[in-house]
Design a protein around this motif. Structure first.
Motif, PDB file in Angstrom:
ATOM      1  N   ALA A 160       4.822   2.856   6.815  1.00  0.00           N
ATOM      2  CA  ALA A 160       4.445   3.537   5.573  1.00  0.00           C
ATOM      3  C   ALA A 160       4.993   4.957   5.542  1.00  0.00           C
ATOM      4  O   ALA A 160       5.581   5.384   4.540  1.00  0.00           O
ATOM      5  N   LEU A 161       4.818   5.693   6.633  1.00  0.00           N
ATOM      6  CA  LEU A 161       5.308   7.071   6.664  1.00  0.00           C
ATOM      7  C   LEU A 161       6.826   7.112   6.537  1.00  0.00           C
ATOM      8  O   LEU A 161       7.374   7.941   5.796  1.00  0.00           O
ATOM      9  N   GLU A 162       7.512   6.215   7.245  1.00  0.00           N
ATOM     10  CA  GLU A 162       8.973   6.175   7.143  1.00  0.00           C
ATOM     11  C   GLU A 162       9.417   5.934   5.702  1.00  0.00           C
ATOM     12  O   GLU A 162      10.373   6.546   5.219  1.00  0.00           O
ATOM     13  N   MET A 163       8.690   5.052   5.017  1.00  0.00           N
ATOM     14  CA  MET A 163       9.061   4.738   3.634  1.00  0.00           C
ATOM     15  C   MET A 163       8.763   5.904   2.692  1.00  0.00           C
ATOM     16  O   MET A 163       9.556   6.202   1.790  1.00  0.00           O
ATOM     17  N   TYR A 164       7.640   6.584   2.904  1.00  0.00           N
ATOM     18  CA  TYR A 164       7.349   7.758   2.066  1.00  0.00           C
ATOM     19  C   TYR A 164       8.400   8.843   2.272  1.00  0.00           C
ATOM     20  O   TYR A 164       8.823   9.503   1.321  1.00  0.00           O
ATOM     21  N   LEU A 165       8.822   9.026   3.517  1.00  0.00           N
ATOM     22  CA  LEU A 165       9.842  10.037   3.787  1.00  0.00           C
ATOM     23  C   LEU A 165      11.185   9.638   3.188  1.00  0.00           C
ATOM     24  O   LEU A 165      11.956  10.499   2.733  1.00  0.00           O
ATOM     25  N   THR A 166      11.472   8.345   3.175  1.00  0.00           N
ATOM     26  CA  THR A 166      12.695   7.866   2.533  1.00  0.00           C
ATOM     27  C   THR A 166      12.642   8.134   1.031  1.00  0.00           C
ATOM     28  O   THR A 166      13.630   8.570   0.421  1.00  0.00           O
ATOM     29  N   VAL A 167      11.492   7.897   0.431  1.00  0.00           N
ATOM     30  CA  VAL A 167      11.312   8.215  -0.990  1.00  0.00           C
ATOM     31  C   VAL A 167      11.630   9.680  -1.241  1.00  0.00           C
ATOM     32  O   VAL A 167      12.350  10.029  -2.187  1.00  0.00           O
ATOM     33  N   LEU A 168      11.118  10.550  -0.369  1.00  0.00           N
ATOM     34  CA  LEU A 168      11.296  11.990  -0.573  1.00  0.00           C
ATOM     35  C   LEU A 168      12.730  12.449  -0.335  1.00  0.00           C
ATOM     36  O   LEU A 168      13.159  13.447  -0.925  1.00  0.00           O
ATOM     37  N   ARG A 169      13.444  11.730   0.498  1.00  0.00           N
ATOM     38  CA  ARG A 169      14.865  12.084   0.673  1.00  0.00           C
ATOM     39  C   ARG A 169      15.642  11.843  -0.620  1.00  0.00           C
ATOM     40  O   ARG A 169      16.593  12.575  -0.925  1.00  0.00           O
ATOM     41  N   HIS A 170      15.251  10.821  -1.358  1.00  0.00           N
ATOM     42  CA  HIS A 170      15.937  10.493  -2.606  1.00  0.00           C
ATOM     43  C   HIS A 170      15.307  11.179  -3.816  1.00  0.00           C
ATOM     44  O   HIS A 170      15.984  11.397  -4.828  1.00  0.00           O
ATOM     45  N   ALA A 171      14.003  11.496  -3.700  1.00  0.00           N
ATOM     46  CA  ALA A 171      13.295  12.118  -4.824  1.00  0.00           C
ATOM     47  C   ALA A 171      12.344  13.175  -4.277  1.00  0.00           C
ATOM     48  O   ALA A 171      11.135  12.943  -4.157  1.00  0.00           O
ATOM     49  N   PRO A 172      12.886  14.337  -3.928  1.00  0.00           N
ATOM     50  CA  PRO A 172      12.052  15.376  -3.308  1.00  0.00           C
ATOM     51  C   PRO A 172      10.954  15.938  -4.206  1.00  0.00           C
ATOM     52  O   PRO A 172      10.084  16.652  -3.732  1.00  0.00           O
ATOM     53  N   ASP A 173      10.997  15.575  -5.488  1.00  0.00           N
ATOM     54  CA  ASP A 173       9.962  16.045  -6.418  1.00  0.00           C
ATOM     55  C   ASP A 173       8.883  14.986  -6.667  1.00  0.00           C
ATOM     56  O   ASP A 173       8.092  15.116  -7.601  1.00  0.00           O
ATOM     57  N   PHE A 174       8.841  13.952  -5.832  1.00  0.00           N
ATOM     58  CA  PHE A 174       7.854  12.883  -5.988  1.00  0.00           C
ATOM     59  C   PHE A 174       6.549  13.363  -5.350  1.00  0.00           C
ATOM     60  O   PHE A 174       6.305  13.187  -4.167  1.00  0.00           O
ATOM     61  N   GLU A 175       5.687  13.944  -6.171  1.00  0.00           N
ATOM     62  CA  GLU A 175       4.503  14.642  -5.661  1.00  0.00           C
ATOM     63  C   GLU A 175       3.557  13.719  -4.892  1.00  0.00           C
ATOM     64  O   GLU A 175       2.995  14.103  -3.853  1.00  0.00           O
ATOM     65  N   LYS A 176       3.365  12.500  -5.391  1.00  0.00           N
ATOM     66  CA  LYS A 176       2.435  11.592  -4.724  1.00  0.00           C
ATOM     67  C   LYS A 176       2.937  11.162  -3.353  1.00  0.00           C
ATOM     68  O   LYS A 176       2.145  10.923  -2.434  1.00  0.00           O
ATOM     69  N   ALA A 177       4.247  11.078  -3.194  1.00  0.00           N
ATOM     70  CA  ALA A 177       4.814  10.751  -1.883  1.00  0.00           C
ATOM     71  C   ALA A 177       4.569  11.900  -0.907  1.00  0.00           C
ATOM     72  O   ALA A 177       4.311  11.672   0.282  1.00  0.00           O
TER      73      ALA A 177
END
Length: 218
Positions: A24-41
């Motif tokens: 889960a953490l790896e996936m949230y961090l992957t989300v943030l690499r592509h969308a650093p403004d994804f507040e919920k991530a």
């Protein structure tokens, strides 16, 4: 694409539901690499880092989330939890109050904030927080019990008695609460009722030393 990012975020939540916090953490961090403004991530990454005890990383993501959206009650709550672990009382209180202002339907925060105020002997403030929580959770046994304890410490036995009556559950006896209730009854000049409360304690725990002692005094 945003659709793919949303799917990845959803997949991280599914991993978390399965108890796979690493994925889960790896996936949230992957989300943030592509969308650093994804507040919920950011909030979820902060939560998972906090659960691991990696508080610096947790605070980084939670502050990032709040910089993107100051109206995130969960981010404030988690920063309060971290401040509690770090012994930063002012930060704890600021974030707990901010979280409640944004979302007052959080019983655990009223309890935590009231307990913190109690620890510094700010009993009037602790009582105020407990009462505020009871406006939203009128059947909360923990909040009623806390309110009774605060009144007990203030030596307001009538108010303590009223709160303990609301908190007590015959089918799920809390021995500490029942003992305090017995003491209040004794102080209020109701020795027979106090004796009955002590007997309920001893029926559950025959080795309860203080209940035996107070029964002898009565």
């Amino acid at each position: 694409t945003r659709e793919q990012i949303d799917e990845l975020f959803s997949g991280a939540g599914q991993s978390l539901d399965r108890g796979d916090t690493v994925t889960a953490l790896e996936m949230y961090l992957t989300v943030l690499r592509h969308a650093p403004d994804f507040e919920k991530a950011h909030v979820m990454a902060g939560f998972l880092y906090q659960q691991r005890g990696h508080l610096a990383q947790a605070k980084h993501h939670l502050h990032m989330a709040l910089s993107l959206n100051p109206q995130l009650a969960d981010a404030h709550y988690l920063l309060g939890v971290i401040a509690s672990a770090e012994g930063q009382r002012d930060v704890l209180r600021h974030n707990y109050r901010a979280s409640l202002k944004l979302d007052p339907q959080q019983e655990q925060i009223y309890l935590a904030l009231a307990f913190d105020l109690h620890q510094t002997q700010e009993l009037d403030a602790a009582i105020s927080v407990a009462k505020e929580g009871l406006l939203y959770f009128p059947n909360s046994k923990p909040l009623w019990a806390s309110l009774g304890n605060f009144y007990y410490l203030q030596k307001d036995m009538l108010a303590a008695n009223d709160a303990y009556v609301q908190a007590r559950q015959e089918d799920d006896l809390d021995l500490g609460l029942e003992y305090n209730y017995a003491m209040v009854l004794s102080i209020l000049g109701q020795p027979m009722n106090a004796m009955e409360a002590l007997d309920r304690i001893l029926k559950r725990d025959p080795q309860h030393v203080m209940a035996h002692f107070q029964r002898g005094v009565l």
